[in-house]
Design an enzyme around this catalytic site. Structure first.
Site, PDB file in Angstrom:
ATOM      1  N   ASP A 110     -49.668 -12.620 -22.481  1.00 49.41           N
ATOM      2  CA  ASP A 110     -48.086 -13.861 -22.637  1.00 49.41           C
ATOM      3  C   ASP A 110     -47.721 -13.796 -21.840  1.00 49.41           C
ATOM      4  OD1 ASP A 110     -46.595 -11.923 -23.307  1.00 49.41           O
ATOM      5  OD2 ASP A 110     -46.029 -12.544 -25.344  1.00 49.41           O
ATOM      6  N   GLU A 152     -45.190 -12.502 -20.480  1.00 52.29           N
ATOM      7  CA  GLU A 152     -44.182 -11.004 -19.807  1.00 52.29           C
ATOM      8  C   GLU A 152     -44.272 -10.002 -18.951  1.00 52.29           C
ATOM      9  OE1 GLU A 152     -42.856 -10.466 -23.971  1.00 52.29           O
ATOM     10  OE2 GLU A 152     -42.297 -12.390 -24.638  1.00 52.29           O
ATOM     11  N   HIS A 168     -24.837 -16.969  -0.847  1.00 51.87           N
ATOM     12  CA  HIS A 168     -24.036 -18.674  -0.336  1.00 51.87           C
ATOM     13  C   HIS A 168     -22.794 -19.183  -0.353  1.00 51.87           C
ATOM     14  CE1 HIS A 168     -24.733 -22.997   0.473  1.00 51.87           C
ATOM     15  NE2 HIS A 168     -24.115 -23.061  -0.297  1.00 51.87           N
ATOM     16  N   ASP A 205     -24.414 -27.654  10.742  1.00 52.70           N
ATOM     17  CA  ASP A 205     -23.357 -28.245  10.496  1.00 52.70           C
ATOM     18  C   ASP A 205     -22.502 -26.893  10.187  1.00 52.70           C
ATOM     19  OD1 ASP A 205     -23.254 -26.085   7.922  1.00 52.70           O
ATOM     20  OD2 ASP A 205     -24.456 -27.187   6.876  1.00 52.70           O
ATOM     21  N   LYS A 247     -23.780 -32.758   9.582  1.00 54.81           N
ATOM     22  CA  LYS A 247     -24.471 -32.672   9.061  1.00 54.81           C
ATOM     23  C   LYS A 247     -23.774 -33.805   7.397  1.00 54.81           C
ATOM     24  CE  LYS A 247     -26.690 -30.168   5.399  1.00 54.81           C
ATOM     25  NZ  LYS A 247     -27.498 -28.389   5.097  1.00 54.81           N
ATOM     26  N   ARG A 270     -25.694 -35.341   3.611  1.00 59.67           N
ATOM     27  CA  ARG A 270     -27.533 -35.214   3.025  1.00 59.67           C
ATOM     28  C   ARG A 270     -26.760 -36.211   2.282  1.00 59.67           C
ATOM     29  NH1 ARG A 270     -30.583 -31.507   1.175  1.00 59.67           N
ATOM     30  NH2 ARG A 270     -29.490 -29.772   2.240  1.00 59.67           N
ATOM     31  N   ASP A 312     -29.085 -20.503  10.659  1.00 59.11           N
ATOM     32  CA  ASP A 312     -27.879 -21.002   8.924  1.00 59.11           C
ATOM     33  C   ASP A 312     -28.231 -19.909   8.383  1.00 59.11           C
ATOM     34  OD1 ASP A 312     -26.983 -23.237   7.491  1.00 59.11           O
ATOM     35  OD2 ASP A 312     -28.664 -24.171   6.979  1.00 59.11           O
TER      36      ASP A 312
HETATM   37  C1  R5P Z   1     -26.603 -25.704   2.692  1.00 55.84           C
HETATM   38  O1  R5P Z   1     -25.873 -25.683   2.239  1.00 55.84           O
HETATM   39  C2  R5P Z   1     -27.135 -24.312   3.116  1.00 55.84           C
HETATM   40  O2  R5P Z   1     -26.628 -23.343   4.091  1.00 55.84           O
HETATM   41  C3  R5P Z   1     -28.655 -24.694   4.188  1.00 55.84           C
HETATM   42  O3  R5P Z   1     -28.270 -25.722   5.143  1.00 55.84           O
HETATM   43  C4  R5P Z   1     -29.377 -25.847   3.075  1.00 55.84           C
HETATM   44  O4  R5P Z   1     -29.911 -24.789   1.516  1.00 55.84           O
HETATM   45  C5  R5P Z   1     -30.842 -25.837   3.515  1.00 55.84           C
HETATM   46  O5  R5P Z   1     -31.787 -26.528   2.642  1.00 55.84           O
HETATM   47  P1  R5P Z   1     -32.536 -26.824   3.372  1.00 55.84           P
HETATM   48  O6  R5P Z   1     -33.426 -26.532   4.068  1.00 55.84           O
HETATM   49  O7  R5P Z   1     -33.756 -28.025   1.499  1.00 55.84           O
HETATM   50  O8  R5P Z   1     -32.215 -28.191   4.578  1.00 55.84           O
END
Ligand code: R5P
Length: 285
Positions: A34, A36, A121, A161, A184, A186, A210
């Protein structure tokens, strides 16, 4: 200390075990009809031992496997958990009313003696974990060391960023390679607009650095900006190669020379191992 590798971090766990002069404990991972998950530790001598479970939680199933492994270590003297990459860590607050704080929901389910993450993060997430100690390990220096070995022309490390400046600064600190950053904005989940920063990249090889590359949107835009400013080759480096959906194609289509990452998530790009960092920390317990 016995090292147990979850299904998503088998190679990393084996490397950590090697650094600690041991072999990883054998485990069985399977699926019921299933869907699991089934997890079994194939070692009858777990009781009264110190254990370190290493498992990244890249997928939902990875997280279930981690919970199963922690449960299977019942009776151990000490259970240490290493989560090299913690999924859901970007949903660390309510961005819209009614949203779950997923990082909290996930981490509240964890119980261990000591928990380690790598470049999580958002560090405040660690406060939700039920553990005697939580430690976030810093892997950017390891990427810096690797960048130094590349044969780059007037190299420059660039954070995409301001939030990632500390990574560029760390990577540059021991290597002496200059660093800078881009600004940057978003626009939506997958779309970002990047304003150029006042720096001269003309004719230089640039390494964009990053914490993670997810859809590749941030980096694809950054590559285009840097190329339009006259950068020579553009490389990407990250701690966590999430690389969702068509991110790799997107990045090479944008003109990247190569993608370098650590093995917090085990992918073809994971050429820098965080095993020494983890082994050092486990050795200190
Ligand atoms: C954002 O705060 C992270 O540090 C990365 O810049 C972000 O997660 C990257 O995401 P993506 O590759 O979707 O642009």
């Amino acid at each position: 200390m016995k090292i147990i590798g979850g299904p998503a971090s088998q190679l990393l766990a084996s490397r950590v075990a090697g650094k600690m002069n041991s072999k990883p404990v054998l485990c069985e991972f399977d699926k019921f009809p299933d869907g699991e998950l089934y997890t079994r530790i194939l070692d009858d001598n777990i009781e009264n031992e110190k254990i370190a479970i290493i498992q990244c939680t890249y997928t939902d199933s990875d997280f279930i496997s981690l919970l199963q492994l922690i449960d299977a270590c019942e009776g151990a003297e000490q259970v240490n958990v290493v989560i090299p990459y913690l999924g859901y860590s970007r949903q660390d607050e309510k961005f819209k009313s009614g949203e779950a704080i997923s990082a909290r929901a996930i981490t509240r389910a964890l119980t261990a003696d000591n928990v380690f993450t790598v470049n999580i993060h958002e560090k405040s997430i660690l406060e939700y974990i039920n553990a005697n100690s939580t430690t976030d390990l810093e892997a950017s220096y390891l990427l810096g060391n690797h960048i130094e070995t590349l044969d780059l022309k007037e190299p420059l490390i660039v954070a995409p960023d301001s939030g990632a400046i500390y990574l560029a600064e760390n990577a540059s600190s021991k290597t002496g390679i200059e660093y800078d950053y881009l600004e940057k904005e978003r626009i939506s989940g997958e779309k970002v607009s990047i304003k150029t920063k006042n720096m001269d990249v003309t004719g230089r090889d640039v390494v964009l650095l990053d914490d993670m590359i997810a859809t590749g949107g941030t980096m694809a835009e950054s590559i285009k900006i840097l190329k339009s400013q006259g950068a020579n080759d553009v490389y990407l480096a990250c701690i966590h190669p999430v690389l969702a959906k068509n991110a790799v194609l997107r990045l090479f289509n944008a003109g990247v020379r190569d993608i370098i990452s650590t093995d917090t998530i085990e992918k073809a790009e994971s050429v820098v191992s965080v095993a020494p960092l983890i082994a050092d920390s486990l050795n200190k317990i």
